[in-house]
Design a protein around this motif. Sequence first.
Motif, PDB file in Angstrom:
ATOM      1  N   VAL A   1      21.500 -11.438  -4.647  1.00 51.33           N
ATOM      2  CA  VAL A   1      20.587 -10.889  -3.640  1.00 51.33           C
ATOM      3  C   VAL A   1      19.882  -9.657  -4.180  1.00 51.33           C
ATOM      4  N   ASN A   2      20.606  -8.808  -4.881  1.00 52.58           N
ATOM      5  CA  ASN A   2      20.023  -7.552  -5.334  1.00 52.58           C
ATOM      6  C   ASN A   2      19.121  -7.682  -6.548  1.00 52.58           C
ATOM      7  N   LEU A   3      19.242  -8.765  -7.291  1.00 53.10           N
ATOM      8  CA  LEU A   3      18.228  -9.068  -8.305  1.00 53.10           C
ATOM      9  C   LEU A   3      16.881  -9.318  -7.627  1.00 53.10           C
ATOM     10  N   ILE A   4      16.904 -10.033  -6.510  1.00 50.75           N
ATOM     11  CA  ILE A   4      15.664 -10.287  -5.764  1.00 50.75           C
ATOM     12  C   ILE A   4      15.131  -9.001  -5.150  1.00 50.75           C
ATOM     13  N   VAL A   5      16.031  -8.149  -4.657  1.00 44.66           N
ATOM     14  CA  VAL A   5      15.604  -6.862  -4.097  1.00 44.66           C
ATOM     15  C   VAL A   5      14.820  -6.063  -5.132  1.00 44.66           C
ATOM     16  N   VAL A   6      15.343  -5.954  -6.335  1.00 50.61           N
ATOM     17  CA  VAL A   6      14.653  -5.184  -7.377  1.00 50.61           C
ATOM     18  C   VAL A   6      13.344  -5.847  -7.764  1.00 50.61           C
ATOM     19  N   GLU A   7      13.312  -7.173  -7.774  1.00 51.95           N
ATOM     20  CA  GLU A   7      12.061  -7.877  -8.081  1.00 51.95           C
ATOM     21  C   GLU A   7      11.002  -7.574  -7.021  1.00 51.95           C
ATOM     22  N   ILE A   8      11.410  -7.498  -5.756  1.00 60.55           N
ATOM     23  CA  ILE A   8      10.482  -7.147  -4.675  1.00 60.55           C
ATOM     24  C   ILE A   8       9.971  -5.721  -4.853  1.00 60.55           C
ATOM     25  N   LEU A   9      10.859  -4.777  -5.154  1.00 56.40           N
ATOM     26  CA  LEU A   9      10.445  -3.380  -5.341  1.00 56.40           C
ATOM     27  C   LEU A   9       9.499  -3.247  -6.532  1.00 56.40           C
ATOM     28  N   ASP A  10       9.828  -3.942  -7.621  1.00 54.13           N
ATOM     29  CA  ASP A  10       8.950  -3.934  -8.801  1.00 54.13           C
ATOM     30  C   ASP A  10       7.554  -4.444  -8.444  1.00 54.13           C
ATOM     31  N   ALA A  11       7.515  -5.550  -7.718  1.00 49.84           N
ATOM     32  CA  ALA A  11       6.232  -6.134  -7.332  1.00 49.84           C
ATOM     33  C   ALA A  11       5.473  -5.219  -6.383  1.00 49.84           C
ATOM     34  N   ALA A  12       6.200  -4.523  -5.507  1.00 51.89           N
ATOM     35  CA  ALA A  12       5.548  -3.592  -4.582  1.00 51.89           C
ATOM     36  C   ALA A  12       4.851  -2.471  -5.336  1.00 51.89           C
ATOM     37  N   HIS A  13       5.492  -1.930  -6.344  1.00 50.53           N
ATOM     38  CA  HIS A  13       4.859  -0.883  -7.151  1.00 50.53           C
ATOM     39  C   HIS A  13       3.616  -1.417  -7.869  1.00 50.53           C
TER      40      HIS A  13
ATOM     41  N   VAL B   1       0.869  -1.174   0.000  1.00 53.24           N
ATOM     42  CA  VAL B   1       0.000   0.000   0.000  1.00 53.24           C
ATOM     43  C   VAL B   1       0.906   1.224   0.000  1.00 53.24           C
ATOM     44  N   ALA B   2       0.660   2.158  -0.904  1.00 57.09           N
ATOM     45  CA  ALA B   2       1.487   3.367  -0.992  1.00 57.09           C
ATOM     46  C   ALA B   2       0.601   4.604  -0.969  1.00 57.09           C
ATOM     47  N   GLN B   3       1.158   5.700  -0.454  1.00 48.50           N
ATOM     48  CA  GLN B   3       0.416   6.955  -0.368  1.00 48.50           C
ATOM     49  C   GLN B   3       1.297   8.137  -0.776  1.00 48.50           C
ATOM     50  N   GLN B   4       0.597   9.218  -1.165  1.00 48.83           N
ATOM     51  CA  GLN B   4       1.234  10.529  -1.328  1.00 48.83           C
ATOM     52  C   GLN B   4       0.673  11.423  -0.232  1.00 48.83           C
ATOM     53  N   ILE B   5       1.311  11.398   0.904  1.00 46.49           N
ATOM     54  CA  ILE B   5       0.861  12.232   2.016  1.00 46.49           C
ATOM     55  C   ILE B   5       1.234  13.694   1.775  1.00 46.49           C
ATOM     56  N   LYS B   6       2.318  13.912   1.030  1.00 47.47           N
ATOM     57  CA  LYS B   6       2.772  15.278   0.741  1.00 47.47           C
ATOM     58  C   LYS B   6       2.871  15.519  -0.765  1.00 47.47           C
TER      59      LYS B   6
ATOM     60  N   ILE C   1       4.947  -2.590   2.883  1.00 48.06           N
ATOM     61  CA  ILE C   1       5.125  -3.714   1.966  1.00 48.06           C
ATOM     62  C   ILE C   1       5.158  -4.993   2.786  1.00 48.06           C
ATOM     63  N   VAL C   2       4.324  -5.945   2.423  1.00 51.25           N
ATOM     64  CA  VAL C   2       4.267  -7.224   3.127  1.00 51.25           C
ATOM     65  C   VAL C   2       4.791  -8.321   2.204  1.00 51.25           C
ATOM     66  N   LEU C   3       5.840  -8.999   2.659  1.00 54.50           N
ATOM     67  CA  LEU C   3       6.425 -10.114   1.927  1.00 54.50           C
ATOM     68  C   LEU C   3       6.035 -11.409   2.641  1.00 54.50           C
ATOM     69  N   THR C   4       5.478 -12.322   1.894  1.00 55.17           N
ATOM     70  CA  THR C   4       5.065 -13.595   2.472  1.00 55.17           C
ATOM     71  C   THR C   4       6.028 -14.696   2.043  1.00 55.17           C
TER      72      THR C   4
END
Length: 364
Positions: free
Chosen positions: A341-353, A235-240, A253-256
């Motif tokens: 490890v960082n390939l997985i990090v980017v995959e997580i960020l992509d999925a979060a968006h 879930v993401a927001q633009q508070i500002k 971000i919830v990772l299962t």
Amino acid sequence: MKKLFPALLGFFLLTVNLFAQTTNPPVRFAIVGLHHDHALGFLPRLVGRTDVQLVGIVETNQDLITRYTQKFHLDPGLFYPTLDALYAQVHPQAVAIFTSTFEHEGVVEFCAAHGLDVMMEKPMATNMKQARAIADAVKKSGIQLIVNYETSWYPGNQEAYTIIHDQHQIGDIRRIVVHDGHRGPKEIGCSTNFLAWLTDPVLNGGGAINDFGCYGADLATWFFDGQKPVSVFAVAQQIKPDIYPKVEDEATIVLTYPHAEVILQPSWNWPFDRKDMEIYGQTGYVIVPHPELLRLRTSDMPEEQEVNAPAVTGPNADPISYFAAVVRGDIKSTGLASLDVNLIVVEILDAAHKSAETGRVIKL
């Protein structure tokens, strides 16, 4: 005499090893870009070091060149307009990148073509397309890649890994909660050059999710031995929106995982700077509230205990020591800094968006 000989031999070998360490020529490296404000913290670390030598900087923005030259008393002759020009003149062994995240791909491809090891500021890429291109270039060329996170060098995080992963003091991990962020990049005084790309959805790939979500994704992937989460929900927001109209400034971000859950809370709305982590296992927990402090409780402890993390020595002590050791071939880039490890990090960020945009759980 027979007992004395092994001792003398051991002393001789130790002396030779120490002499070799002190007489190794410094690793010759170049910096590409000064648009990332982390360069302001990196350059002072070079003072007094003999294991590395800065031989050039690629930058064309005259304001940045003037600012850095004056602040750090740099020789104007260090600056070059392009990486081609710098390489032709000084032939570095490696490159440290302080550009926008979007520009990482192009710099890595140049370095791969010329056999130069690379260290870049987190995250590795803006999206998976770029991450895969970077991975292909690295693997085909055989160069080493390091992704630098401030949290990689926290003694508290490294001690937590030892307690959990090596000593198994809290049993299998069941939950990790990671809080990262600050009041906002503009609010804390980031430079205009940094803000220009950090708040751009293309050049940074997002806002708070990419800027701070990467820390927890990196740590979680490390603690789970390179295992991907089964799914990602965000879930993401633009508070500002008046300050950050193009990108999110708040996210959860919830990772299962098959037997665990990870909650990442990247934000540009925390009242204070924070990079802290809570790890809960079957039989105890480890909390890292500060870089050098842990709060620990196990089934053998009636109450929580505070533990001062021991100082880290050797290559893992700081990013420059690690960088130099990797370039010299003393170690391979692994764990938090590694490509895999960082390939997985980017995959997580992509999925979060994707999850934040669609409201759906994204399966990996």
